[in-house]
Write an enzyme that holds these catalytic residues in place. Structure first.
Site, short mmCIF file in Angstrom:
data_model
loop_
_atom_site.label_atom_id
_atom_site.label_comp_id
_atom_site.label_asym_id
_atom_site.label_seq_id
_atom_site.Cartn_x
_atom_site.Cartn_y
_atom_site.Cartn_z
N ASN A 1 0.87 -1.18 0.00
CA ASN A 1 0.00 0.00 0.00
C ASN A 1 0.91 1.23 0.00
OD1 ASN A 1 -1.80 2.05 0.52
ND2 ASN A 1 -2.34 1.34 2.59
N LYS B 1 0.12 4.26 -0.24
CA LYS B 1 -0.51 5.45 0.37
C LYS B 1 -0.25 6.67 -0.52
CE LYS B 1 -0.26 3.21 4.80
NZ LYS B 1 -0.24 3.32 6.25
N HIS C 1 -9.73 1.19 5.23
CA HIS C 1 -8.43 1.40 5.88
C HIS C 1 -8.63 2.38 7.05
CE1 HIS C 1 -4.31 2.54 6.63
NE2 HIS C 1 -3.94 1.47 5.95
N GLU D 1 -6.98 4.76 7.98
CA GLU D 1 -6.72 6.16 7.62
C GLU D 1 -7.91 6.77 6.88
OE1 GLU D 1 -2.88 5.56 5.79
OE2 GLU D 1 -2.04 5.08 7.75
N GLU E 1 -5.63 -4.99 10.66
CA GLU E 1 -4.65 -3.91 10.83
C GLU E 1 -4.92 -3.18 12.14
OE1 GLU E 1 -2.61 -2.82 6.93
OE2 GLU E 1 -4.18 -1.38 7.33
N GLY F 1 2.26 2.29 10.78
CA GLY F 1 3.20 3.39 10.61
C GLY F 1 3.90 3.80 11.90
N SER G 1 3.17 -2.12 10.36
CA SER G 1 4.64 -2.15 10.54
C SER G 1 5.27 -3.48 10.13
CB SER G 1 5.01 -1.76 11.98
OG SER G 1 4.58 -0.44 12.24
P1 PGA Z 1 2.62 0.30 7.65
O1 PGA Z 1 1.17 0.49 7.02
O2 PGA Z 1 3.18 -0.98 7.08
O3 PGA Z 1 3.40 1.51 7.21
O4 PGA Z 1 2.45 0.21 9.11
C1 PGA Z 1 0.31 -0.60 6.80
C2 PGA Z 1 -1.00 -0.12 6.24
O5 PGA Z 1 -1.44 0.96 6.63
O6 PGA Z 1 -1.61 -0.79 5.39
#
Ligand code: PGA
Length: 263
Positions: free
Chosen positions: A9, A11, A95, A97, A180, A186, A226
């Site tokens: 992803n 982003k 997601h 976010e 998640e 992140g 992560s």
């Molecule tokens: P990350 O993000 O690996 O940077 O923690 C995962 C995600 O949001 O899908």
């Protein structure tokens, strides 16, 4: 036997020039005979570039979000038919976010309502994607406060129930769900592999009830939060984890190819 799936992803990262360089490296680094399914979800504007570069490779391309209406006066939005036309095989929905649930708050509180996805809009998006034969990657997960209040399972059960309202098991056969934990996204904090696997097992048990056993067994349940080269192997060898949804580490072709190798 479900095939492992690793999804990158990106982003809101990568210009077309950067995407071209990243994909050109990645296809050289990942063994074309790998048994693992791999998909990249770039920003909308880079989907065409990435699709063209990955044409004739075993990589698939996905989007990071979609709007559920078919067409019309919806300024700023992109429909599932547009994603299908651009060659997307997958699309992330729900997601944290886009739900406005940030693990590490970096936006001012007043902008959070802008990220306002709900279980109801997630459900509408899944239906729009299925209609276009695009596999939704449904994300679910709890915040740190919810985990500390021992609400993890209840939060996830409610997110799954809302997401699958009015959807038959056969429609989501071979679909994808990603666990998640919001606090792990992140932040560099990975969920303990045994706990991640337990929650993925809980998700499958819920899917058996909400959908049906056949569909539940066909769905790949990924862990995200992560994931990187140094922890991927431990996570991916857990019995209930069918792969990973990888954010930050998917931006570095060397690191991402290591994650794919771990799967
Ligand atoms: P990350 O993000 O690996 O940077 O923690 C995962 C995600 O949001 O899908």
């Amino acid at each position: 036997m479900r095939k492992k799936l690793v999804v990158g992803n990106w982003k809101m990262n990568m210009t077309r020039t950067q995407a071209t360089a990243a994909i050109e490296s990645l296809v050289l680094l990942v063994d074309p005979k790998t048994e693992v399914d791999v998909a990249i979800c770039p920003p909308y504007l880079t989907i065409e570039t990435v699709t063209r570069l990955l044409h004739q490779s075993h990589f698939r391309v996905g989007a990071q979000d979609v709007f559920w209406m078919g067409a019309g006066a919806f300024t700023g939005n992109v429909s599932a038919s547009m994603l299908a036309d651009a060659g997307c095989a997958f699309c992330i929905v729900g997601h944290s976010e886009t739900r406005g649930r940030f693990g590490k708050l970096e936006v001012t509180a007043s902008t959070i309502p802008y990220f306002s996805e709900t279980d109801e809009t997630v459900n509408l998006k899944i239906k729009a994607l299925l209609y276009q034969s695009i596999h939704p990657i449904l994300c679910v997960g709890e915040t740190l406060d919810e985990r500390n209040a021992e609400q993890t399972d209840a939060v996830i059960a409610a997110q799954l129930k809302g997401a699958f309202e009015g959807i038959e098991g056969a429609e989501f056969y071979n679909g994808v769900v990603a666990y998640e934990p919001v606090w792990a996204i992140g932040t560099g904090k990975t969920c303990d592999s045994a706990e991640a696997s337990r929650v993925c097992g809980f998700i499958r048990a819920q899917l058996r009830e909400i959908l049906d056993a056949d569909a539940a067994d066909s769905i790949r349940i990924l862990y995200g939060g992560s994931v990187k080269a140094s922890n991927a192997k431990e996570l991916f060898t857990m019995p209930d984890i069918d792969g990973g949804l990888v954010g930050g580490a998917s931006l570095d072709p060397e690191e991402f190819s290591e994650v794919v190798r771990s799967a």
